[in-house]
Design a protein around this motif. Structure first.
Motif, PDB file in Angstrom:
ATOM      1  N   ALA A  21       4.547 -19.383   3.891  1.00  0.00           N
ATOM      2  CA  ALA A  21       3.356 -19.369   4.031  1.00  0.00           C
ATOM      3  C   ALA A  21       2.690 -19.424   5.391  1.00  0.00           C
ATOM      4  O   ALA A  21       1.709 -18.855   5.630  1.00  0.00           O
ATOM      5  CB  ALA A  21       2.576 -20.939   3.728  1.00  0.00           C
ATOM      6  N   VAL A  22       3.716 -19.729   6.309  1.00  0.00           N
ATOM      7  CA  VAL A  22       3.248 -19.290   7.896  1.00  0.00           C
ATOM      8  C   VAL A  22       3.055 -17.715   8.068  1.00  0.00           C
ATOM      9  O   VAL A  22       2.343 -17.250   8.680  1.00  0.00           O
ATOM     10  CB  VAL A  22       4.347 -19.893   8.686  1.00  0.00           C
ATOM     11  N   PHE A  23       4.043 -17.132   7.319  1.00  0.00           N
ATOM     12  CA  PHE A  23       3.950 -15.531   7.456  1.00  0.00           C
ATOM     13  C   PHE A  23       2.856 -15.057   6.774  1.00  0.00           C
ATOM     14  O   PHE A  23       1.984 -14.290   7.318  1.00  0.00           O
ATOM     15  CB  PHE A  23       5.105 -14.843   6.592  1.00  0.00           C
ATOM     16  N   ALA A  24       2.712 -15.462   5.402  1.00  0.00           N
ATOM     17  CA  ALA A  24       1.371 -15.055   4.554  1.00  0.00           C
ATOM     18  C   ALA A  24       0.233 -15.294   5.233  1.00  0.00           C
ATOM     19  O   ALA A  24      -1.084 -14.557   4.979  1.00  0.00           O
ATOM     20  CB  ALA A  24       1.652 -15.440   3.177  1.00  0.00           C
ATOM     21  N   ASN A  25       0.001 -16.477   5.790  1.00  0.00           N
ATOM     22  CA  ASN A  25      -1.147 -16.935   6.075  1.00  0.00           C
ATOM     23  C   ASN A  25      -1.652 -17.174   7.567  1.00  0.00           C
ATOM     24  O   ASN A  25      -2.383 -16.202   8.180  1.00  0.00           O
ATOM     25  CB  ASN A  25      -1.667 -18.324   5.555  1.00  0.00           C
ATOM     26  N   SER A  32       2.661  -6.783  -3.115  1.00  0.00           N
ATOM     27  CA  SER A  32       2.660  -6.176  -1.705  1.00  0.00           C
ATOM     28  C   SER A  32       3.577  -5.283  -1.310  1.00  0.00           C
ATOM     29  O   SER A  32       3.500  -4.161  -0.370  1.00  0.00           O
ATOM     30  CB  SER A  32       2.781  -7.337  -0.702  1.00  0.00           C
ATOM     31  N   PHE A  33       4.645  -5.084  -1.880  1.00  0.00           N
ATOM     32  CA  PHE A  33       5.793  -4.048  -1.858  1.00  0.00           C
ATOM     33  C   PHE A  33       5.365  -2.813  -1.899  1.00  0.00           C
ATOM     34  O   PHE A  33       5.330  -1.946  -1.255  1.00  0.00           O
ATOM     35  CB  PHE A  33       7.109  -4.442  -2.699  1.00  0.00           C
ATOM     36  N   GLU A  34       4.560  -2.629  -3.159  1.00  0.00           N
ATOM     37  CA  GLU A  34       4.001  -1.294  -3.522  1.00  0.00           C
ATOM     38  C   GLU A  34       2.866  -0.903  -2.656  1.00  0.00           C
ATOM     39  O   GLU A  34       2.390   0.436  -2.508  1.00  0.00           O
ATOM     40  CB  GLU A  34       3.449  -1.411  -4.995  1.00  0.00           C
ATOM     41  N   ALA A  35       2.028  -2.103  -2.307  1.00  0.00           N
ATOM     42  CA  ALA A  35       0.624  -1.746  -1.494  1.00  0.00           C
ATOM     43  C   ALA A  35       0.809  -1.293  -0.087  1.00  0.00           C
ATOM     44  O   ALA A  35       0.110  -0.929   0.531  1.00  0.00           O
ATOM     45  CB  ALA A  35      -0.016  -3.035  -1.423  1.00  0.00           C
ATOM     46  N   GLN A  36       2.160  -1.252   0.238  1.00  0.00           N
ATOM     47  CA  GLN A  36       2.263  -0.945   1.688  1.00  0.00           C
ATOM     48  C   GLN A  36       2.040   0.422   1.995  1.00  0.00           C
ATOM     49  O   GLN A  36       2.259   1.515   1.329  1.00  0.00           O
ATOM     50  CB  GLN A  36       3.728  -1.182   2.226  1.00  0.00           C
ATOM     51  N   ALA A  64       8.572  -5.136  16.233  1.00  0.00           N
ATOM     52  CA  ALA A  64       9.237  -6.133  15.244  1.00  0.00           C
ATOM     53  C   ALA A  64       9.014  -5.857  13.861  1.00  0.00           C
ATOM     54  O   ALA A  64       9.782  -5.660  12.970  1.00  0.00           O
ATOM     55  CB  ALA A  64       8.990  -7.541  15.517  1.00  0.00           C
ATOM     56  N   ILE A  65       7.506  -5.772  13.739  1.00  0.00           N
ATOM     57  CA  ILE A  65       6.957  -5.235  12.374  1.00  0.00           C
ATOM     58  C   ILE A  65       7.478  -3.817  11.768  1.00  0.00           C
ATOM     59  O   ILE A  65       7.835  -3.649  10.658  1.00  0.00           O
ATOM     60  CB  ILE A  65       5.599  -5.843  12.107  1.00  0.00           C
ATOM     61  N   THR A  66       7.242  -3.013  12.824  1.00  0.00           N
ATOM     62  CA  THR A  66       7.663  -1.579  12.424  1.00  0.00           C
ATOM     63  C   THR A  66       9.011  -1.541  11.811  1.00  0.00           C
ATOM     64  O   THR A  66       9.528  -0.851  10.911  1.00  0.00           O
ATOM     65  CB  THR A  66       7.329  -0.673  13.565  1.00  0.00           C
ATOM     66  N   HIS A 116       2.365  -6.371   5.260  1.00  0.00           N
ATOM     67  CA  HIS A 116       4.009  -6.440   5.112  1.00  0.00           C
ATOM     68  C   HIS A 116       4.372  -8.075   5.525  1.00  0.00           C
ATOM     69  O   HIS A 116       5.237  -8.437   5.005  1.00  0.00           O
ATOM     70  CB  HIS A 116       4.681  -5.872   6.367  1.00  0.00           C
ATOM     71  N   LEU A 117       3.470  -8.717   6.160  1.00  0.00           N
ATOM     72  CA  LEU A 117       3.897 -10.294   6.167  1.00  0.00           C
ATOM     73  C   LEU A 117       3.799 -11.055   5.015  1.00  0.00           C
ATOM     74  O   LEU A 117       4.272 -11.853   4.576  1.00  0.00           O
ATOM     75  CB  LEU A 117       3.016 -10.935   7.193  1.00  0.00           C
ATOM     76  N   TRP A 118       2.915 -10.566   4.120  1.00  0.00           N
ATOM     77  CA  TRP A 118       2.753 -10.890   2.637  1.00  0.00           C
ATOM     78  C   TRP A 118       4.022 -10.741   2.203  1.00  0.00           C
ATOM     79  O   TRP A 118       4.601 -11.569   1.242  1.00  0.00           O
ATOM     80  CB  TRP A 118       1.566 -10.396   2.078  1.00  0.00           C
ATOM     81  N   ASN A 119       4.494  -9.480   2.227  1.00  0.00           N
ATOM     82  CA  ASN A 119       5.626  -9.019   1.493  1.00  0.00           C
ATOM     83  C   ASN A 119       6.926 -10.223   2.101  1.00  0.00           C
ATOM     84  O   ASN A 119       7.521 -10.589   1.213  1.00  0.00           O
ATOM     85  CB  ASN A 119       6.144  -7.603   1.961  1.00  0.00           C
ATOM     86  N   ILE A 120       6.994 -10.278   3.317  1.00  0.00           N
ATOM     87  CA  ILE A 120       7.941 -11.396   3.807  1.00  0.00           C
ATOM     88  C   ILE A 120       7.762 -12.615   3.179  1.00  0.00           C
ATOM     89  O   ILE A 120       8.607 -13.082   2.677  1.00  0.00           O
ATOM     90  CB  ILE A 120       8.103 -11.130   5.188  1.00  0.00           C
ATOM     91  N   GLY A 121       6.527 -13.021   3.145  1.00  0.00           N
ATOM     92  CA  GLY A 121       6.264 -14.357   2.635  1.00  0.00           C
ATOM     93  C   GLY A 121       6.927 -14.511   0.913  1.00  0.00           C
ATOM     94  O   GLY A 121       7.334 -15.420   0.683  1.00  0.00           O
ATOM     95  N   GLU A 122       6.789 -13.457   0.336  1.00  0.00           N
ATOM     96  CA  GLU A 122       7.097 -13.388  -1.023  1.00  0.00           C
ATOM     97  C   GLU A 122       8.600 -13.231  -0.974  1.00  0.00           C
ATOM     98  O   GLU A 122       9.302 -13.796  -1.910  1.00  0.00           O
ATOM     99  CB  GLU A 122       6.502 -12.009  -1.531  1.00  0.00           C
ATOM    100  N   GLU A 123       9.259 -12.349   0.030  1.00  0.00           N
ATOM    101  CA  GLU A 123      10.715 -12.316  -0.021  1.00  0.00           C
ATOM    102  C   GLU A 123      11.440 -13.812   0.222  1.00  0.00           C
ATOM    103  O   GLU A 123      12.348 -14.104  -0.520  1.00  0.00           O
ATOM    104  CB  GLU A 123      10.753 -11.566   1.098  1.00  0.00           C
TER     105      GLU A 123
END
Lengths: 252, 252
Positions: free
Chosen positions: A161-165, A205-209, A239-241, B170-177
């Motif tokens: 949730a820290v990542f996603a939110n 979110s994987f597809e939506a990238q 890092a994200i790239t 991508h952060l949402w994707n990491i959250g899901e991962e």
């Protein structure tokens, strides 16, 4: 009727108070907090106290306090079925001499913005089956999404949730900052953010990238990274790239 | 009536085609693409060609192609008022011997998901005032939000959008991962993501920030970082946490 004592007076406590009050099945018999002023908002609806030695009898004592206050306040209260509301704190931080549990709503709580708890996953933990059933009944009064998680799983969910939110929100903030640095109205990004979220209703979110990293567009990546003024923004960009490129490596 | 030739057959081209077709003020007189198969979807509505030397007369030639194809295709077409649709590409990548411009919709385009262009900012650039007015009229047929930006500002806006859109996703994707790695249903995060976005309608992303980094909760930060399995996730966690701590340093 489930009798609840709420300990703590912050955002989460106020939101839980409102949600419980809306249910016919719950009575918040008392709110306890260290600071008299912060109890003010609760006073017209229920009994309040600043003295944690004088808590009313209740079925559940809910501590909606900051993570680092859980252990000492738990020892101080030391009775009843006592639950904390933290994602990243183990049930073991509560005294093992009492009936203990966790009542963790997976949500981002801000002042003055009401949460619709109905859709919020409430993650429960208890050692005793009867206690679990009480917590489940309580959670069902505010949410349609109630699940049982042990402390390890809850901890990992909180990290996700820290990542996603939290982290996503900060990236929006960086986007707005870059706009402001360049005399662009930050509101320009809002439709894009809304659309990015809307997509999640239609695809993973994987597809939506999308974007330069997924396309492997190294020229744009290099130009954008060089144009960033703040070193911290460059670190994040890098890092994200890299992570996106790893994730979609097979496509490129 | 604005006569448009669309060059390119990808997602953006299809979305623009649909949006222009919905307007009485635009006629897409032709769609041009290298690949015959990809032209199929356009054939029942307009003329198509694979030969870029045989483009129809038009008021605007819109190249909806990948960034690295802009320069060479621009030279090949080499006529009319020619615009590209890229955020990060300068107008100067088009031949300076012709009337040139940029028509950049700030949006994330995915296959099979229709864009509502009405709210999408369309960023325009042109060297000649008359050309600008043509592009403005064209943009107004699909969006309520049209603005003029030079190539530098557009480039920076695109960088901001990469943070706000691509990186957030991508952060949402990491959250899901992380959820999946821990046998947690990834859908648990969706209400949280929706709420995080909803907040933006009520407060700035600066105010909306929550979580361990903003609170300066170093114990949780350390535990969460250590629990991450992937080095790339740890790098991101570290970089964003540092940036949040810098941003809110005065509060702590």
């Amino acid at each position: 009727m489930i009798r609840v004592v709420l300990c703590g007076t912050g955002n989460l406590s106020q939101q839980l108070f409102n949600a419980f009050r809306a249910s016919d099945l719950v009575e918040v018999v008392q709110v306890a907090g260290r600071n008299e002023d912060n109890l003010e908002v609760f006073k017209k609806y229920t009994v309040t106290t600043t003295n944690f030695d004088r808590l009313e009898q209740a079925d559940v004592y809910v501590m909606a306090v900051s993570d680092n206050a859980i252990e000492s306040l738990g020892q101080k209260i030391g009775k009843g079925l006592l639950v904390h509301t933290s994602g990243s704190t183990s049930i073991n931080k509560l005294p093992d001499t009492i009936r203990r549990g966790v009542f963790y709503p997976l949500q981002t709580i801000s002042k003055n913005l009401n949460i619709e708890f109905a859709q919020v996953p409430v993650c429960l933990e208890a050692e005793d089956e009867d206690d679990y059933l009480v917590l489940e009944r309580l959670a069902n009064t505010i949410s349609k999404s109630v699940l049982r998680l042990n402390s390890t799983k809850r901890f990992n969910l909180h990290t996700a949730a820290v990542f996603a939110n939290n982290f996503s929100n900060h990236l929006w903030n960086i986007g707005e900052e870059i706009c402001e640095q360049n005399d662009l109205p930050a509101d320009l990004l809002k439709p894009l953010i809304m659309e990015t979220t809307r997509k999640l209703g239609h695809m993973s979110s994987f597809e939506a990238q999308t974007g330069p990293a997924r396309r492997g567009d190294t020229i744009t990546i290099k130009k954008q990274m060089e144009a960033l003024e703040k070193p911290s923004h460059r670190e994040i960009y890098k890092a994200i790239t890299q992570s996106i490129q790893e994730t979609y490596a097979k496509e490129l």
